[in-house]
Scaffold this motif. Structure first.
Motif, mmCIF file in Angstrom:
data_model
loop_
_atom_site.group_PDB
_atom_site.id
_atom_site.type_symbol
_atom_site.label_atom_id
_atom_site.label_comp_id
_atom_site.label_asym_id
_atom_site.label_seq_id
_atom_site.Cartn_x
_atom_site.Cartn_y
_atom_site.Cartn_z
ATOM 1 N N LYS A 1 -15.123 5.896 6.864
ATOM 2 C CA LYS A 1 -15.415 6.611 5.615
ATOM 3 C C LYS A 1 -16.724 6.170 4.959
ATOM 4 O O LYS A 1 -17.012 6.562 3.829
ATOM 5 C CB LYS A 1 -14.268 6.461 4.605
ATOM 6 C CG LYS A 1 -12.891 6.780 5.157
ATOM 7 C CD LYS A 1 -11.795 6.479 4.148
ATOM 8 C CE LYS A 1 -10.421 6.596 4.778
ATOM 9 N NZ LYS A 1 -9.332 6.248 3.831
ATOM 10 N N THR A 2 -17.509 5.354 5.650
ATOM 11 C CA THR A 2 -18.740 4.841 5.053
ATOM 12 C C THR A 2 -19.981 5.311 5.814
ATOM 13 O O THR A 2 -19.910 5.748 6.968
ATOM 14 C CB THR A 2 -18.760 3.298 5.034
ATOM 15 O OG1 THR A 2 -18.913 2.812 6.377
ATOM 16 C CG2 THR A 2 -17.497 2.749 4.416
ATOM 17 N N ILE A 3 -21.120 5.180 5.128
ATOM 18 C CA ILE A 3 -22.445 5.403 5.716
ATOM 19 C C ILE A 3 -23.235 4.115 5.506
ATOM 20 O O ILE A 3 -23.256 3.560 4.396
ATOM 21 C CB ILE A 3 -23.176 6.573 5.031
ATOM 22 C CG1 ILE A 3 -22.355 7.853 5.144
ATOM 23 C CG2 ILE A 3 -24.566 6.768 5.631
ATOM 24 C CD1 ILE A 3 -22.721 8.901 4.128
ATOM 25 N N ARG A 4 -23.850 3.633 6.564
ATOM 26 C CA ARG A 4 -24.649 2.411 6.457
ATOM 27 C C ARG A 4 -26.113 2.744 6.731
ATOM 28 O O ARG A 4 -26.422 3.523 7.643
ATOM 29 C CB ARG A 4 -24.146 1.339 7.425
ATOM 30 C CG ARG A 4 -22.734 0.884 7.092
ATOM 31 C CD ARG A 4 -22.178 -0.076 8.129
ATOM 32 N NE ARG A 4 -22.702 -1.409 8.005
ATOM 33 C CZ ARG A 4 -22.197 -2.372 7.225
ATOM 34 N NH1 ARG A 4 -21.142 -2.104 6.467
ATOM 35 N NH2 ARG A 4 -22.732 -3.571 7.173
ATOM 36 N N LEU A 5 -27.012 2.189 5.924
ATOM 37 C CA LEU A 5 -28.452 2.377 6.093
ATOM 38 C C LEU A 5 -29.053 1.118 6.693
ATOM 39 O O LEU A 5 -28.723 -0.009 6.287
ATOM 40 C CB LEU A 5 -29.115 2.694 4.749
ATOM 41 C CG LEU A 5 -28.645 3.963 4.021
ATOM 42 C CD1 LEU A 5 -29.432 4.155 2.727
ATOM 43 C CD2 LEU A 5 -28.765 5.183 4.908
ATOM 44 N N TRP A 6 -29.979 1.334 7.658
ATOM 45 C CA TRP A 6 -30.601 0.231 8.384
ATOM 46 C C TRP A 6 -32.115 0.409 8.384
ATOM 47 O O TRP A 6 -32.617 1.526 8.380
ATOM 48 C CB TRP A 6 -30.122 0.198 9.837
ATOM 49 C CG TRP A 6 -28.640 0.273 10.014
ATOM 50 C CD1 TRP A 6 -27.865 1.402 10.009
ATOM 51 C CD2 TRP A 6 -27.739 -0.826 10.221
ATOM 52 N NE1 TRP A 6 -26.537 1.079 10.209
ATOM 53 C CE2 TRP A 6 -26.424 -0.276 10.339
ATOM 54 C CE3 TRP A 6 -27.915 -2.209 10.325
ATOM 55 C CZ2 TRP A 6 -25.302 -1.071 10.558
ATOM 56 C CZ3 TRP A 6 -26.787 -3.010 10.538
ATOM 57 C CH2 TRP A 6 -25.509 -2.447 10.654
ATOM 58 N N ASN A 7 -32.830 -0.689 8.414
ATOM 59 C CA ASN A 7 -34.278 -0.652 8.548
ATOM 60 C C ASN A 7 -34.628 -0.328 9.996
ATOM 61 O O ASN A 7 -34.232 -1.052 10.914
ATOM 62 C CB ASN A 7 -34.880 -2.012 8.146
ATOM 63 C CG ASN A 7 -36.389 -1.997 8.158
ATOM 64 O OD1 ASN A 7 -37.017 -1.755 9.179
ATOM 65 N ND2 ASN A 7 -36.973 -2.287 6.995
ATOM 66 N N SER A 8 -35.367 0.747 10.210
ATOM 67 C CA SER A 8 -35.667 1.187 11.573
ATOM 68 C C SER A 8 -36.598 0.230 12.306
ATOM 69 O O SER A 8 -36.555 0.139 13.539
ATOM 70 C CB SER A 8 -36.312 2.581 11.549
ATOM 71 O OG SER A 8 -35.434 3.536 11.040
ATOM 72 N N ILE A 9 -37.419 -0.475 11.577
ATOM 73 C CA ILE A 9 -38.396 -1.360 12.201
ATOM 74 C C ILE A 9 -37.758 -2.689 12.603
ATOM 75 O O ILE A 9 -37.908 -3.151 13.749
ATOM 76 C CB ILE A 9 -39.586 -1.630 11.256
ATOM 77 C CG1 ILE A 9 -40.140 -0.305 10.694
ATOM 78 C CG2 ILE A 9 -40.662 -2.428 11.981
ATOM 79 C CD1 ILE A 9 -40.613 0.653 11.761
ATOM 80 N N THR A 10 -37.011 -3.280 11.667
ATOM 81 C CA THR A 10 -36.433 -4.605 11.910
ATOM 82 C C THR A 10 -34.981 -4.554 12.345
ATOM 83 O O THR A 10 -34.433 -5.568 12.787
ATOM 84 C CB THR A 10 -36.514 -5.449 10.633
ATOM 85 O OG1 THR A 10 -35.680 -4.849 9.613
ATOM 86 C CG2 THR A 10 -37.945 -5.531 10.124
ATOM 87 N N ALA A 11 -34.351 -3.374 12.189
ATOM 88 C CA ALA A 11 -32.921 -3.191 12.484
ATOM 89 C C ALA A 11 -32.033 -3.997 11.533
ATOM 90 O O ALA A 11 -30.865 -4.264 11.835
ATOM 91 C CB ALA A 11 -32.609 -3.541 13.943
#
Length: 629
Positions: free
Chosen positions: A274-284
């Motif tokens: 039920k969640t959405i997680r955001l990640w940095n595309s460069i550093t992961a």
């Protein structure tokens, strides 16, 4: 698609002109109705969402077709229909002119993305088409299927170019590398990399421990991300070589969707947790978690300017989020889950529907407006029924309880811990004083309850045969119950004494539905099998009077019209069949088609002028019977 303010203005103007003429004449509950239907309640289940390249529209792949929304207002712009089954996936071409859709009906459809006009249907797959993706130049469309293959198509001509074979299970997701002519595809435990020009298989990535649900390339093609499986992990790969770079954890259930922001700074993962997680595309590196959905999040996508994230969930909502703050911006409701059961109020003004999302929805039949949602069950609602006086609504659920609701206020009046397992069916006696319920798999009992007190009156064990359906005779003296598990049994019991008046044993398969004729002289029963049949029984003798073999699949639901002139049956083949009621012939008089999934419940309105059907496609269709009399 590169747009200028002027070109965007003309696109919006054209869309407005196309939709306004339709909207002025009718609301969306009457858009694209099948022949014989007069309204549709609900928009169906959300499977995937995509922004148009200019960011002005959201397209939703749903269980009944493709919905187009204006982003600024969340107003419905159009409903694109034509697929005969669930639409799983969709994709806009890079120039925004074409929309592709993939369906369980084994086809891909190409649409004019501005006008909604159907352009081509691509055929060749032999099972569900799970996803579609356009190449960087928009000239090639890739489609992936449960038939374990990927097909490449010429978008301009619709010509089939190549078939890519190598997966050993159904292909669930696919993505083109925007910088290299590489195609990534995902299936059980594997991600395959292909040369999109030659169709040659370049590499197989095997680090996943379960099914891979989604793959996505970063905008520069430098990274590939895949996710899903039973380990709930996200794998980051070198987008060109396929070298494993990193494994990300955090989700507590399977990951269903991955999306990169167009600016390449962020990617989002959506899960069944039920969640959405955001990640940095460069550093992961992990950034934050977006919380608000109440069921599995099935799809996420970024707006073209990367500032907004859209999400679609099986909680039947679309949500827009501010990427920088993680705060929700807008929520759209109106999509609907699987419908298991429906019931008309005695005055015909309200229709109740119960479904997968644990709730009951109340609809105004005349205006087609959603009036209220009743919340309380903790598992899917299997059955709903109004009391004869219309003041009370009963619901049975897979949570093992029966709930009684005030039909006017929606207040929960009583909760009865009814069965040790699922409650599969509930029905009021004609005088409204008794409620009968049928138990499932582990419980397998037929129980009679006192409506006023909620206390048990009588219970009858049916051994290992679950009670799929129960109904009272019109005089209220007999209750019929249909059993499952192997050879179906049909029981007729005296509700005063509990005496088993008759045990009918003519069915070869589980009995999924039972219904008395209004005069009480005939009982109809429907079976579940690859060759569903309807049996008609003389209630006084228990003798079989006729067998109707016109359904090619499970007969899930049966209902007689109030005047007894029509018998209607709903089936797992998505169809509804009507028969003129004459025991000598039982001639089929009409077939209604239009649902895109199994028809689970049908009911006649009290005046007999309307037939309502509830389906696993998430909608209720109202059919006009005035011309059928």
């Amino acid at each position: 698609m590169k747009t200028t303010p002027l070109s965007t203005f003309f696109i919006l103007l054209l869309l407005s002109m196309l939709v306004t003429s339709n909207s002025l004449a009718q609301d969306y509950t009457k858009w694209k109705l099948p022949e014989g239907a007069k309204a549709r309640l609900g928009k169906g289940k959300i499977n995937e969402i995509q922004y148009s390249p200019d960011g002005t529209r959201l397209a939703v792949a749903s269980s009944i077709g493709i919905w187009l929304y204006e982003v600024a207002t969340f107003r419905e712009l159009a409903l694109l229909t034509g697929h005969t089954r669930v639409v799983w996936s969709l994709a806009f071409s890079p120039d925004g002119k074409t929309l592709a859709s993939a369906s369980r009906d084994e086809t891909i459809r190409l649409w004019d993305a501005i006008t909604g006009t159907h352009k081509k249907t691509l055929k060749g797959h032999t099972n569900d088409v799970q996803c579609v993706a356009f190449s960087r130049d928009g000239k090639t469309l890739a489609s992936a299927s449960s038939d374990k293959t990927i097909r490449l198509w010429n978008v301009a001509t619709g010509e089939h170019k190549k078939t890519l074979k190598g997966h050993t299970s159904g292909v669930k997701s696919m993505a083109f590398n925007p910088s290299y002519w590489t195609l990534a595809s995902a299936s059980f435990k594997e991600v395959h990399l292909w040369d999109a020009t030659t169709g040659e298989q370049k590499k197989i990535l095997t680090e996943h421990t379960g099914s891979v649900n989604c793959v996505a390339f970063s905008p520069d093609g430098a990274k590939l991300v895949s996710a899903g499986g039973t380990d709930y992990s996200i794998y980051v790969w070198d987008g060109r070589t396929g070298t494993h770079l990193r494994t990300l954890t955090g989700h507590t259930s399977e990951v269903r969707s991955i999306s990169f922001s167009p600016d390449g700074q962020t990617f989002a993962s959506a899960g069944a947790d039920k969640t959405i997680r955001l990640w940095n595309s460069i550093t992961a590196e992990y950034i934050q978690t977006l919380i608000g959905h109440t069921d599995s999040v099935r799809s996420v996508c970024f707006s073209p300017d990367s500032q907004t994230l859209a999400s679609g969930s099986w909680d039947d909502t679309l949500r827009l989020w501010d990427v920088s703050t993680g705060q929700p911006l807008k929520t759209l409701t109106g999509h609907t889950p699987r419908v298991n059961s429906i019931s008309f109020s005695p005055d015909g003004q309200t229709l109740a529907s119960g479904g997968r999302d644990h709730t009951i929805r109340l609809w105004n039949v005349d205006t087609r407006e959603h009036k209220q949602t009743l919340i309380g069950h903790t598992a899917p609602v299997s059955s709903v029924c109004f009391s004869p006086d219309g003041t009370t609504l009963a619901s049975g659920s897979f949570d093992g309880t029966i709930r009684l609701w005030n039909a006017n206020t929606g207040q929960n009046l009583k909760t009865i811990s009814a069965h040790a397992d699922a409650v599969l069916s509930v029905v009021f006696s004609p005088d409204g004083k008794t409620l009968a319920s049928g138990g499932g798999w582990e419980d397998c009992t037929l129980v009679l309850w006192d409506v006023d007190t909620g206390r048990l009156k009588k219970a009858f064990s049916e051994n290992v045969r679950q009670v799929y359906s129960v109904c009272f005779s019109p005089n209220g003296k007999t209750v019929a119950s249909g059993k499952g598990y192997g050879h179906g049994l049909l029981h007729l019991r005296n509700i005063d004494t509990g005496e088993n008046k008759k045990i009918v044993t003519g069915h070869r398969n589980s009995i999924l539905s039972v219904a008395f004729s209004p005069d009480g002289q005939t009982l109809a029963s429907g079976t579940g099998s690859a060759d569903g049949t309807i049996h008609l029984w003389d209630t006084s003798t228990g003798q079989l009077t006729q067998t109707i073999k016109s359904h090619p699949d499970n007969v899930n639901t049966l209902c007689f019209s109030p005047d007894g002139q029509i018998l209607a049956g709903g089936c797992s083949d998505n169809m509804i069949r009507l028969w003129d009621w004459d025991i000598a012939t039982s001639d089929q008089k009409k077939t209604f088609t239009g649902h895109t999934s199994s028809v689970e419940s049908i009911r006649f309105s009290p005046d007999g002028q309307t037939l309502a059907s509830g389906s696993w496609d998430g909608t209720v269709l109202l059919w006009d019977l005035k011309t059928e009399k």
